[in-house]
Design a protein around this motif. Structure first.
Motif, PDB file in Angstrom:
ATOM      1  N   GLU A   6     110.842 -17.431  29.431  1.00 37.45           N
ATOM      2  CA  GLU A   6     111.330 -18.558  30.227  1.00 37.45           C
ATOM      3  C   GLU A   6     110.612 -18.694  31.571  1.00 37.45           C
ATOM      4  N   ASP A   7     110.419 -17.603  32.277  1.00 43.10           N
ATOM      5  CA  ASP A   7     109.791 -17.648  33.601  1.00 43.10           C
ATOM      6  C   ASP A   7     109.259 -16.264  33.943  1.00 43.10           C
TER       7      ASP A   7
ATOM      8  N   LEU B  35     117.433 -32.064  38.517  1.00 48.16           N
ATOM      9  CA  LEU B  35     116.643 -30.925  38.064  1.00 48.16           C
ATOM     10  C   LEU B  35     115.325 -30.845  38.815  1.00 48.16           C
TER      11      LEU B  35
ATOM     12  N   THR C 152     112.238 -26.708  35.753  1.00 43.36           N
ATOM     13  CA  THR C 152     113.429 -26.540  34.921  1.00 43.36           C
ATOM     14  C   THR C 152     113.562 -27.690  33.934  1.00 43.36           C
TER      15      THR C 152
ATOM     16  N   ASP D  74     111.132 -27.081  31.070  1.00 45.20           N
ATOM     17  CA  ASP D  74     111.507 -25.929  30.262  1.00 45.20           C
ATOM     18  C   ASP D  74     112.802 -26.181  29.488  1.00 45.20           C
ATOM     19  N   LEU D  75     113.814 -26.670  30.170  1.00 44.51           N
ATOM     20  CA  LEU D  75     115.120 -26.885  29.562  1.00 44.51           C
ATOM     21  C   LEU D  75     115.062 -27.902  28.426  1.00 44.51           C
TER      22      LEU D  75
ATOM     23  N   GLY E 229     120.221 -24.630  36.851  1.00 47.14           N
ATOM     24  CA  GLY E 229     119.085 -23.771  37.200  1.00 47.14           C
ATOM     25  C   GLY E 229     118.386 -24.287  38.432  1.00 47.14           C
ATOM     26  N   SER E 230     117.070 -24.472  38.339  1.00 47.07           N
ATOM     27  CA  SER E 230     116.277 -25.089  39.415  1.00 47.07           C
ATOM     28  C   SER E 230     116.446 -24.357  40.740  1.00 47.07           C
TER      29      SER E 230
END
Length: 192
Positions: free
Chosen positions: A24-25, A60, A64, A67-68, A131-132
């Motif tokens: 993811e990161d 967002l 994010t 990715d999301l 997130g973000s």
């Protein structure tokens, strides 16, 4: 100015980086991606369902957003998250006016995050930030966040991007808390 609510998963030591998947990161050599796996249960899913039922636009960060939506729109099995994420209006904050938005119902907010968000009128409705972390940190430092929903996981990682770095003191009030069967505490904090 709309009401802004953040929704973040965090460890006990404040790490918010890559809770969902190993890939993811990986910024900064982060090797603990996917740390939240195995902690979902009926309680946390019911709470997430409450949020999805409220609807409203999502706010967002660009990273994010990509990715999301990239992950959930390629998941082979039908799930409620994909439909909600695709259908929801999405405001995407990016420093570049050239950012291409590849998913429906997306609007670019180009430029500096806090001024772009502060310029939004009340007509956009209440915003939820998923997130973000860079966006959340900037908005919190500018005093623009009204509510933080933290899913606090019973795990300590020792490294990774952390929540609320570089912000000033801000006292918050616990509005609601829920403990899941896996030991996650969902805490809703509002401004005082």
């Amino acid at each position: 100015m709309p009401t802004i609510t953040t929704f973040l998963s965090t460890t006990l030591d404040g790490v918010v980086q890559a809770p969902g998947r190993p890939d993811e990161d990986r910024r900064g050599g982060f090797a603990h991606g996917g740390w939240a796996a195995g902690y979902a249960d009926e309680v946390s899913m019911a709470f997430a369902g409450e949020g999805m039922a409220r609807g409203g636009p999502l706010l967002l960060g660009r990273r994010t957003y990509e990715d999301l939506l990239g992950f959930w729109t390629t998941t082979p099995e039908p799930n409620p998250f994909t439909d909600v994420l695709v259908a929801a209006p999405k405001l995407v904050v990016s420093r570049s006016a050239r950012t291409a938005l590849g998913y429906p119902n997306s609007t670019l907010l180009a430029g500096e995050a806090t001024s772009s968000v502060a310029a939004l009128g009340d007509e956009v409705g209440d915003l939820t930030v998923l997130g973000s972390i860079e966006l959340v940190t900037a908005l919190e430092a500018a005093g623009l966040v009204d509510t933080h929903i933290l899913s606090i996981h019973p795990i300590v990682l020792g490294s990774g991007r952390r929540l609320f770095t570089g912000t000033v003191r801000r006292d918050l009030r616990l509005q609601r808390s829920i403990t899941t069967t896996t030991g996650v505490i969902i805490a809703v904090y509002g401004r005082i």
